[in-house]
Structures are given as structure tokens and as C-alpha cells.
Enzyme design. Structure first.
Site, PDB file in Angstrom:
ATOM      1  N   VAL A 147       0.826  -1.214   0.000  1.00 15.18           N
ATOM      2  CA  VAL A 147       0.000   0.000   0.000  1.00 15.18           C
ATOM      3  C   VAL A 147       0.859   1.262   0.000  1.00 15.18           C
ATOM      4  CG1 VAL A 147      -0.243  -0.028   2.542  1.00 15.18           C
ATOM      5  CG2 VAL A 147      -1.949   1.172   1.156  1.00 15.18           C
ATOM      6  N   ASP A 197       0.457   4.562   1.462  1.00 13.43           N
ATOM      7  CA  ASP A 197      -0.383   5.253   2.442  1.00 13.43           C
ATOM      8  C   ASP A 197       0.093   6.709   2.512  1.00 13.43           C
ATOM      9  OD1 ASP A 197      -1.852   6.080   4.609  1.00 13.43           O
ATOM     10  OD2 ASP A 197      -1.477   4.327   5.835  1.00 13.43           O
ATOM     11  N   PRO A 210      -5.902  -9.955   3.607  1.00 15.65           N
ATOM     12  CA  PRO A 210      -6.192 -11.329   4.050  1.00 15.65           C
ATOM     13  C   PRO A 210      -5.082 -11.912   4.916  1.00 15.65           C
ATOM     14  CG  PRO A 210      -5.652 -11.271   1.697  1.00 15.65           C
ATOM     15  CD  PRO A 210      -5.836  -9.854   2.139  1.00 15.65           C
ATOM     16  N   TRP A 211      -3.837 -11.553   4.604  1.00 16.12           N
ATOM     17  CA  TRP A 211      -2.716 -12.135   5.379  1.00 16.12           C
ATOM     18  C   TRP A 211      -2.643 -11.583   6.790  1.00 16.12           C
ATOM     19  CZ3 TRP A 211      -1.983 -10.007   0.449  1.00 16.12           C
ATOM     20  CH2 TRP A 211      -1.552  -8.672   0.392  1.00 16.12           C
TER      21      TRP A 211
END
Lengths: 213, 213
Positions: free
Chosen positions: B117, B119, B193-194
């Protein structure tokens, strides 16, 4: 005839790691992960989620160091060939690991080497041997004999693989190295989800036809 | 009120990367990945599947080097804090990269930095700056001026993130650095998900309630 193929979804891998993590924590209690790239990257990142340690009342991640070995690079990360030479392309970064930690970074630690599959065992045995050389070098630098022996006794090496193929291995894991596999499989082709170049939903659907193992 | 959360399945990530890879190949044509750990490990490993290069009639993987930055370690890989210092815990292994490749390993290459990501952009800008320092150091070692300028012109840096949060950034990506994001999102909590410590199937199911973005 094509060899039998075991298709695996990402959630299969996630769940297999989640199931194994409590045993890793209670029996080995790792404080450093060594991810063998590229296969170990995904398992190591998932495993970290289930192995947080609490210090000073805060949940902390266990650091991951990556190592790269050309055996994988050249073959696309799918299979090993017995007798093939392993060459490092990246190793642990002691310049940073060592500067923040006592004794060069490895001594007194519980170091877990992570990979996706234990196939012929070639890369795992290579990695263990190289790690032991590094540990011995750091031990030799300790002048105080008692302290050196205390550190030798408290430094632990372990292995975690998602899959261990039950087949003849090209090398042996030393008796003092802990060994964890999430799933033991016959010698089949493991079709990992991250290798799926076509339709991942179809891959997951076809996975229902997996032979019972 | 809790900030809105965008749940993502592994297949969401896999598909987002698969969709973006052809553009990365045609516009940037990477020959070295730098995975920022731990967040970049999974995206880099998946991206590699879709970016094979053919040399001597054989499909080959693009090598992945990993770098570690403590910003992520300390915060669990979830969010950055503007102004927070970035400290290296692992860097590119030139001892091996350099010995097999001309010019220290980076010159003339198309180097793609991979993370999950974008951010506040802090770590990405830090990584770009450090890579540019390494590249400049390797350029300075080239004595022939024409060759040095040829290598300067052919060395390319790029970034790939799975998600780019559309929000004010703490730094800017230099104009000569290629930038690819698979998905642009509002400033929401991305539940990868991780990072799911509970039931991954439930996570996937609840994901259907994702706000339309």
C-alpha cells in the site's frame, strides 16, 4: 500421464499455517524468521500474523529477514533437482541486524527458516549449513568462554515448510534443528495459488477434484 | 465510529496484480524487483508469476531482492505515521548481486520497488532516495564518461503498489520514477487477508459487505 496435481487455494495455505502456528510458538518460540525467497515470502508473511509476541504490553511482529538462492530462481520456484548447486543471491543483512543487537544478531535467538515446500531438501540443508557457519563465526567472536557456551546453548535453528513431500531426501536435517511442516503430502505436483497464471477462481473450483491424500 | 474497512480476499489481490502486470511489462519492463518487507513480500511473489521474461527461448523469473524497513516492523505493517523515521533492517545484497552482474548490479536495469500500500508515501520515498544513492554511487565508479551517461539514461526506477490511498502524501515521487498502482482507494482501513487472525472464510464472506468504493 501427467503426475497427479494437488491444487491449493490461498485460504488452504492460510489455514494450514494458522493451524501449525500454535505448535511453533509453544515448541520453538521463534524471534527471527528467515524467509527463503521467492517461495518462502508468502508463508513467512502469513506465519508472522499468527506469531506475534507481547513485550512491554504491546503486540510486536517477529522480524523477517529474506535470503535468496538461485536454485529457485532458475527453476521458477517449482521443483528442485537433486545435486544441483545452490548459490546465494541475497543473504541476511548483518550490517543492520548486528548493529542493533548484541553478538552479531544471531546468538541467543530462535531462528526459524521458512519455505513453501520441502522437496529434495537441498535448499533447506544448504540454508541450515550456512546459518550454522554464521552462528559459529559469531560464537568465535565471544571471548568469555562461559558466555560463549551459554549463547551456543540458547541459539536455536528451526525450519517451517507449508508442505513436506514424503520422498527420499538429498540431505538430512541435523538432530538439533527443529522441524515443522503444516502438511505432509505424497510426491505430487503442488499447484500453489501464487503460481496460477490463468483464472484463480477456476483454479479454486478445480481444486475440489483434488485426489484424497 | 470505526473507520470504514475494506476487506480484501487473497484472490482480490491476485486478480488486481494480474490485471496490472501487462501494463507494468509494456510500460516499464522490469528486470529486478525490490520487495519491501513484510508488506511487499506477497505482492512481489504474485507479480513475478505474471512478469516472466523469455531469454534463450526459456521463460525466466525476474529476481526479487528484499529490503526491510523498521517503520513497518514497529507498527505491524498496517499504517504509517507521517514524519516517523524509517530505519533499514535489511538492504539489497550487493555482495552477491554485484559479483554476477556488471556495474555493481543496478546500472542499466529497470528496478521495480513493490509494496502492498501507498499510504503516507513515507517508506516509498525513503526507498527511492536510498536506491538513487546506491545508483549514483555505482555510476560514480564508471570512469568512461560516455558509458556513465549511457548507464545513467538506461537505469530506471519504478514503484508498484497494490493499493494507493487517495490522500495527502508526506513526500513526492520524483518525475522520472514510474508509478503503478493496481487499485486506487479512499483513505479507508485495508483489511488484507494475510492479516486475518480469525476465520479467513468468514473474512471473505464479510467482504461482500464492502462499501462500494
Amino acid at each position: 500421464m501427467a503426475p497427479p496435481m494437488l491444487r491449493l487455494s490461498y485460504n488452504d495455505i492460510h489455514n494450514a499455517i494458522a493451524r501449525t502456528a500454535p505448535r511453533i510458538m509453544s515448541e520453538f518460540s521463534p524471534d527471527l524468521f528467515i524467509a527463503i525467497g521467492g517461495g518462502g515470502f508468502i508463508p513467512a508473511r502469513i506465519l508472522r500474523t499468527f506469531c506475534k509476541v507481547t513485550t512491554d504490553g504491546k503486540k510486536r511482529n517477529i522480524p523477517i529477514q529474506a535470503v535468496g538462492l538461485t536454485l529457485y530462481e532458475s527453476l521458477g520456484g517449482i521443483e528442485e533437482v537433486v545435486g544441483q548447486e545452490v548459490v546465494r543471491v541475497q543473504w541476511i543483512d548483518f550490517s543492520t541486524l548486528g548493529s542493533k543487537l548484541k553478538h552479531g544478531g544471531l546468538l541467543g535467538r530462535h531462528i526459524l527458516i521458512v519455505d513453501e515446500v520441502d522437496d529434495t531438501r537441498t535448499t533447506l540443508v544448504y540454508t541450515i549449513k550456512e546459518m550454522q557457519k554464521d552462528i559459529n563465526k559469531q560464537l568465535e567472536a565471544i571471548e568469555d568462554v562461559d558466555e560463549r557456551e551459554r549463547l551456543r546453548a540458547t541459539t536455536k535453528l528451526g525450519i517451517f515448510v507449508v508442505h513436506n513431500k514424503l520422498k527420499p531426501k538429498a540431505g538430512e536435517i541435523p538432530a538439533d534443528v527443529a522441524y515443522f511442516s503444516a502438511v505432509d503430502t505424497p510426491d505430487v505436483w503442488l499447484a500453489y495459488p501464487w503460481e496460477c497464471e490463468t483464472d484463480i477462481e477456476e483454479h479454486d473450483m478445480l481444486r475440489k477434484d483434488n485426489p484424497t491424500l
